[in-house]
Enzyme design. Structure first.
Site, PDB file in Angstrom:
ATOM      1  N   VAL A 174     -33.923  49.849  21.141  1.00  0.00           N
ATOM      2  CA  VAL A 174     -32.574  49.829  20.567  1.00  0.00           C
ATOM      3  C   VAL A 174     -32.584  50.403  19.146  1.00  0.00           C
ATOM      4  CG1 VAL A 174     -31.909  47.816  21.965  1.00  0.00           C
ATOM      5  CG2 VAL A 174     -32.864  47.442  19.685  1.00  0.00           C
TER       6      VAL A 174
ATOM      7  N   ASN B  84     -50.579  53.639  27.226  1.00  0.00           N
ATOM      8  CA  ASN B  84     -50.523  52.264  26.718  1.00  0.00           C
ATOM      9  C   ASN B  84     -51.954  51.798  26.477  1.00  0.00           C
ATOM     10  OD1 ASN B  84     -50.162  49.403  26.393  1.00  0.00           O
ATOM     11  ND2 ASN B  84     -48.220  49.559  27.509  1.00  0.00           N
ATOM     12  N   PRO B  85     -52.270  51.295  25.287  1.00  0.00           N
ATOM     13  CA  PRO B  85     -53.635  50.816  25.038  1.00  0.00           C
ATOM     14  C   PRO B  85     -54.018  49.660  25.962  1.00  0.00           C
ATOM     15  CG  PRO B  85     -52.384  50.964  22.984  1.00  0.00           C
ATOM     16  CD  PRO B  85     -51.410  51.182  24.102  1.00  0.00           C
ATOM     17  N   GLU B  86     -53.009  48.930  26.463  1.00  0.00           N
ATOM     18  CA  GLU B  86     -53.280  47.775  27.336  1.00  0.00           C
ATOM     19  C   GLU B  86     -52.841  48.091  28.764  1.00  0.00           C
ATOM     20  OE1 GLU B  86     -54.696  45.110  26.023  1.00  0.00           O
ATOM     21  OE2 GLU B  86     -54.502  45.800  23.949  1.00  0.00           O
TER      22      GLU B  86
ATOM     23  N   GLN C 177     -35.967  51.605  26.575  1.00  0.00           N
ATOM     24  CA  GLN C 177     -35.551  50.201  26.435  1.00  0.00           C
ATOM     25  C   GLN C 177     -35.326  49.881  24.959  1.00  0.00           C
ATOM     26  OE1 GLN C 177     -38.223  47.580  29.167  1.00  0.00           O
ATOM     27  NE2 GLN C 177     -39.325  49.498  28.865  1.00  0.00           N
TER      28      GLN C 177
ATOM     29  N   CYS D 189      -8.973  42.342  16.445  1.00  0.00           N
ATOM     30  CA  CYS D 189      -8.531  40.997  16.843  1.00  0.00           C
ATOM     31  C   CYS D 189      -9.120  39.884  15.980  1.00  0.00           C
ATOM     32  CB  CYS D 189      -8.849  40.748  18.325  1.00  0.00           C
ATOM     33  SG  CYS D 189     -10.582  40.452  18.636  1.00  0.00           S
TER      34      CYS D 189
ATOM     35  N   HIS E  41     -31.010  49.157  27.036  1.00  0.00           N
ATOM     36  CA  HIS E  41     -30.776  47.844  26.423  1.00  0.00           C
ATOM     37  C   HIS E  41     -29.865  47.934  25.203  1.00  0.00           C
ATOM     38  CE1 HIS E  41     -34.753  46.289  28.441  1.00  0.00           C
ATOM     39  NE2 HIS E  41     -33.747  46.397  29.284  1.00  0.00           N
TER      40      HIS E  41
HETATM   41  C1  BJW Z   1     -48.353  50.640  22.602  1.00  0.00           C
HETATM   42  C2  BJW Z   1     -48.632  50.826  21.291  1.00  0.00           C
HETATM   43  C3  BJW Z   1     -48.773  52.144  20.896  1.00  0.00           C
HETATM   44  C4  BJW Z   1     -48.465  48.740  21.519  1.00  0.00           C
HETATM   45  N1  BJW Z   1     -48.626  53.092  21.786  1.00  0.00           N
HETATM   46  N2  BJW Z   1     -48.176  51.528  23.522  1.00  0.00           N
HETATM   47  C5  BJW Z   1     -36.452  40.082  38.686  1.00  0.00           C
HETATM   48  C6  BJW Z   1     -37.452  39.130  38.661  1.00  0.00           C
HETATM   49  C7  BJW Z   1     -37.520  38.190  37.649  1.00  0.00           C
HETATM   50  C8  BJW Z   1     -36.596  38.170  36.613  1.00  0.00           C
HETATM   51  C9  BJW Z   1     -35.621  39.128  36.630  1.00  0.00           C
HETATM   52  C10 BJW Z   1     -35.549  40.062  37.648  1.00  0.00           C
HETATM   53  N3  BJW Z   1     -34.484  40.868  37.389  1.00  0.00           N
HETATM   54  C11 BJW Z   1     -33.915  40.479  36.219  1.00  0.00           C
HETATM   55  C12 BJW Z   1     -34.589  39.408  35.749  1.00  0.00           C
HETATM   56  C13 BJW Z   1     -34.297  38.656  34.504  1.00  0.00           C
HETATM   57  C14 BJW Z   1     -34.700  39.403  33.249  1.00  0.00           C
HETATM   58  C15 BJW Z   1     -36.190  39.732  33.303  1.00  0.00           C
HETATM   59  O1  BJW Z   1     -36.624  40.845  33.511  1.00  0.00           O
HETATM   60  N4  BJW Z   1     -37.017  38.739  33.053  1.00  0.00           N
HETATM   61  C16 BJW Z   1     -38.479  38.947  33.063  1.00  0.00           C
HETATM   62  C17 BJW Z   1     -39.022  38.837  31.654  1.00  0.00           C
HETATM   63  C18 BJW Z   1     -39.069  37.976  34.004  1.00  0.00           C
HETATM   64  N5  BJW Z   1     -33.933  40.625  33.077  1.00  0.00           N
HETATM   65  C19 BJW Z   1     -32.698  40.569  32.585  1.00  0.00           C
HETATM   66  O2  BJW Z   1     -32.168  39.513  32.298  1.00  0.00           O
HETATM   67  C20 BJW Z   1     -31.956  41.873  32.430  1.00  0.00           C
HETATM   68  N6  BJW Z   1     -30.679  41.766  33.051  1.00  0.00           N
HETATM   69  C21 BJW Z   1     -30.533  41.796  34.377  1.00  0.00           C
HETATM   70  O3  BJW Z   1     -31.410  42.160  35.122  1.00  0.00           O
HETATM   71  O4  BJW Z   1     -29.284  41.385  34.810  1.00  0.00           O
HETATM   72  C22 BJW Z   1     -29.140  41.022  36.194  1.00  0.00           C
HETATM   73  C23 BJW Z   1     -29.940  39.755  36.485  1.00  0.00           C
HETATM   74  C24 BJW Z   1     -29.979  38.729  35.572  1.00  0.00           C
HETATM   75  C25 BJW Z   1     -30.717  37.557  35.844  1.00  0.00           C
HETATM   76  C26 BJW Z   1     -31.428  37.460  37.043  1.00  0.00           C
HETATM   77  C27 BJW Z   1     -31.398  38.531  37.946  1.00  0.00           C
HETATM   78  C28 BJW Z   1     -30.632  39.677  37.663  1.00  0.00           C
HETATM   79  C29 BJW Z   1     -31.705  42.169  30.953  1.00  0.00           C
HETATM   80  C30 BJW Z   1     -32.945  42.423  30.193  1.00  0.00           C
HETATM   81  C31 BJW Z   1     -32.622  42.601  28.702  1.00  0.00           C
HETATM   82  C32 BJW Z   1     -33.870  42.710  27.848  1.00  0.00           C
HETATM   83  N7  BJW Z   1     -33.499  42.607  26.473  1.00  0.00           N
HETATM   84  C33 BJW Z   1     -34.521  42.726  25.455  1.00  0.00           C
HETATM   85  C34 BJW Z   1     -33.880  42.416  24.081  1.00  0.00           C
HETATM   86  C35 BJW Z   1     -32.983  43.582  23.654  1.00  0.00           C
HETATM   87  C36 BJW Z   1     -32.344  43.323  22.335  1.00  0.00           C
HETATM   88  C37 BJW Z   1     -33.333  43.262  21.206  1.00  0.00           C
HETATM   89  O5  BJW Z   1     -33.976  44.280  20.887  1.00  0.00           O
HETATM   90  O6  BJW Z   1     -33.466  42.196  20.615  1.00  0.00           O
HETATM   91  O7  BJW Z   1     -35.074  44.054  25.474  1.00  0.00           O
HETATM   92  S1  BJW Z   1     -35.955  41.683  25.730  1.00  0.00           S
HETATM   93  C38 BJW Z   1     -37.124  42.840  25.100  1.00  0.00           C
HETATM   94  O8  BJW Z   1     -38.036  43.233  26.171  1.00  0.00           O
HETATM   95  C39 BJW Z   1     -36.326  44.104  24.736  1.00  0.00           C
HETATM   96  C40 BJW Z   1     -37.213  45.202  25.262  1.00  0.00           C
HETATM   97  O9  BJW Z   1     -36.473  46.399  25.456  1.00  0.00           O
HETATM   98  C41 BJW Z   1     -37.771  44.603  26.519  1.00  0.00           C
HETATM   99  C42 BJW Z   1     -39.036  45.274  27.009  1.00  0.00           C
HETATM  100  O10 BJW Z   1     -40.075  45.089  26.080  1.00  0.00           O
HETATM  101  P1  BJW Z   1     -41.161  46.241  25.907  1.00  0.00           P
HETATM  102  O11 BJW Z   1     -40.513  47.454  25.368  1.00  0.00           O
HETATM  103  O12 BJW Z   1     -41.929  46.405  27.139  1.00  0.00           O
HETATM  104  O13 BJW Z   1     -42.031  45.633  24.699  1.00  0.00           O
HETATM  105  P2  BJW Z   1     -43.311  44.646  24.729  1.00  0.00           P
HETATM  106  O14 BJW Z   1     -43.480  44.122  23.376  1.00  0.00           O
HETATM  107  O15 BJW Z   1     -43.227  43.681  25.814  1.00  0.00           O
HETATM  108  O16 BJW Z   1     -44.514  45.635  25.094  1.00  0.00           O
HETATM  109  C43 BJW Z   1     -44.966  46.644  24.193  1.00  0.00           C
HETATM  110  C44 BJW Z   1     -46.047  47.429  24.891  1.00  0.00           C
HETATM  111  O17 BJW Z   1     -46.427  48.486  24.042  1.00  0.00           O
HETATM  112  C45 BJW Z   1     -47.308  46.633  25.205  1.00  0.00           C
HETATM  113  O18 BJW Z   1     -47.694  46.866  26.554  1.00  0.00           O
HETATM  114  C46 BJW Z   1     -48.358  47.212  24.254  1.00  0.00           C
HETATM  115  O19 BJW Z   1     -49.668  47.232  24.807  1.00  0.00           O
HETATM  116  C47 BJW Z   1     -47.833  48.587  24.048  1.00  0.00           C
HETATM  117  N8  BJW Z   1     -48.193  49.203  22.788  1.00  0.00           N
HETATM  118  N9  BJW Z   1     -48.671  49.537  20.672  1.00  0.00           N
HETATM  119  C48 BJW Z   1     -48.321  52.785  23.077  1.00  0.00           C
HETATM  120  N10 BJW Z   1     -49.055  52.415  19.600  1.00  0.00           N
HETATM  121 ZN    ZN Z   2     -11.760  42.393  19.020  1.00  0.00          ZN
END
Ligand code: BJW
Ligand code: ZN
Length: 254
Positions: free
Chosen positions: A108, A219-221, A106, A156, A124
């Site tokens: 970027v 994952n620590p959590e 996930q 463009c 992503h």
């Molecule tokens: C350690 C550590 C160490 C710390 N070692 N671990 C179904 C139900 C409800 C909602 C939806 C659904 N389907 C889709 C949705 C809507 C939405 C969604 O999921 N919402 C939920 C939040 C409720 N999803 C979308 O909109 C997606 N599109 C989609 O599904 O289109 C169709 C659709 C749309 C709308 C409705 C239905 C269908 C697109 C999702 C795009 C996410 N984009 C982002 C930003 C990217 C650009 C940027 O970088 O700025 O992606 S959001 C952000 O979260 C980023 C990440 O990739 C993503 C995940 O985060 P991640 O990686 O899990 O990070 P953290 O910070 O949350 O967690 C870190 C973890 O690491 C923690 O657990 C720590 O404990 C751990 N950690 N240190 C190991 N050293």
């Molecule tokens: Zn263009």
């Protein structure tokens, strides 16, 4: 951590990796935390101030593109000082010592590629891509090419946008289809450093489990997929993944 802590789970995981036909690994921001890159939802994370709605939606970009670009250009600048950490490097090493490995990230930040991982699916998008919303032209920026200027399309003239996937946007079709195929067909699914709350990525672990995969979580959590794990390492990925990789490599070379 003492050397014997988690030894049984390490041995079990290495056994599974060594015998697997296909290993799939889903990573999130936690795998880059030890490179000094903030996670999203952690105490010091990007969204700690509740900024996701302000910065990571198409509506935010339509409303205030300069503000959104300021955030992403700042993150590019941050990345120029960051390097892959031992967790990234261990995943690249594991890829070299199993039959087939699919890394679904996930993130970027491009750090898996810089660490040497090869078969990478970016769900992503990539922070280094500029994409034209008008004509779809894409430009791949490099670290050497980092700038504080908002890019405009050479074809463009429209203002480009960051080539990442925001909330409410569809994931790249080929990326999510290939990731779902990998999750459904793998023998072992590693879930590393993700809060597992963002869909559809979070459901990949459920797909894998439903299809009989052995699930490993690092994952620590605890997360919403922790209950699926056959082996769970509540530790930073940069600490535990090198132990798993070293054990796998020495087994393969002995
Ligand atoms: C350690 C550590 C160490 C710390 N070692 N671990 C179904 C139900 C409800 C909602 C939806 C659904 N389907 C889709 C949705 C809507 C939405 C969604 O999921 N919402 C939920 C939040 C409720 N999803 C979308 O909109 C997606 N599109 C989609 O599904 O289109 C169709 C659709 C749309 C709308 C409705 C239905 C269908 C697109 C999702 C795009 C996410 N984009 C982002 C930003 C990217 C650009 C940027 O970088 O700025 O992606 S959001 C952000 O979260 C980023 C990440 O990739 C993503 C995940 O985060 P991640 O990686 O899990 O990070 P953290 O910070 O949350 O967690 C870190 C973890 O690491 C923690 O657990 C720590 O404990 C751990 N950690 N240190 C190991 N050293
Ligand atoms: Zn263009």
């Amino acid at each position: 951590m003492s050397p014997t802590e988690h030894a049984d789970d390490i041995a079990l995981t290495v056994d599974r990796l060594a015998s697997a036909d296909h290993v799939c690994c889903l990573t999130g921001a936690g795998v880059s935390a030890e490179s000094g890159i903030p996670t999203f939802r952690g105490a010091d994370g990007f969204w700690a101030g509740g900024r996701a709605q302000d910065l990571a939606t198409p509506e935010a970009f339509a409303r205030d593109p300069e503000k959104v670009w300021e955030f992403y250009l700042w993150r590019r600048g941050l990345l120029t000082e960051k390097k892959p950490n031992p967790g990234h490097l261990a995943l690249a090493a594991i890829e070299q010592h199993v039959r087939r490995f699919t890394l679904v990230t996930q993130n970027v930040d491009d750090l898996h590629r810089l660490a040497g991982s090869r078969n990478i699916i970016e769900l992503h998008g990539n922070l280094w891509i500029d994409r034209c919303p008008a004509c779809s032209r894409e430009v791949h920026r490099s670290i050497e090419d980092v700038s504080n200027q908002i890019p405009h399309c050479d074809s463009c003239g429209a203002m480009m946008r960051p080539g990442v996937v925001w909330f409410g946007e569809l994931l790249p079709a080929e990326a999510i289809t290939t990731a779902q195929e990998a999750a459904s067909s793998c023998d072992i699914m590693m879930v590393v450093g993700t809060a597992a709350v963002v869909q559809p990525a979070a459901s990949l672990a459920n797909w894998a489990k439903a299809n009989g995969a052995f699930v490993v979580e690092v994952n620590p959590e605890a997360t919403p997929v922790s209950h699926l794990a056959d082996a769970r390492f509540p530790l930073p990925s940069g600490q535990i993944l090198p132990q798993i990789a070293d054990s796998l490599v020495s087994r393969a070379t002995s």
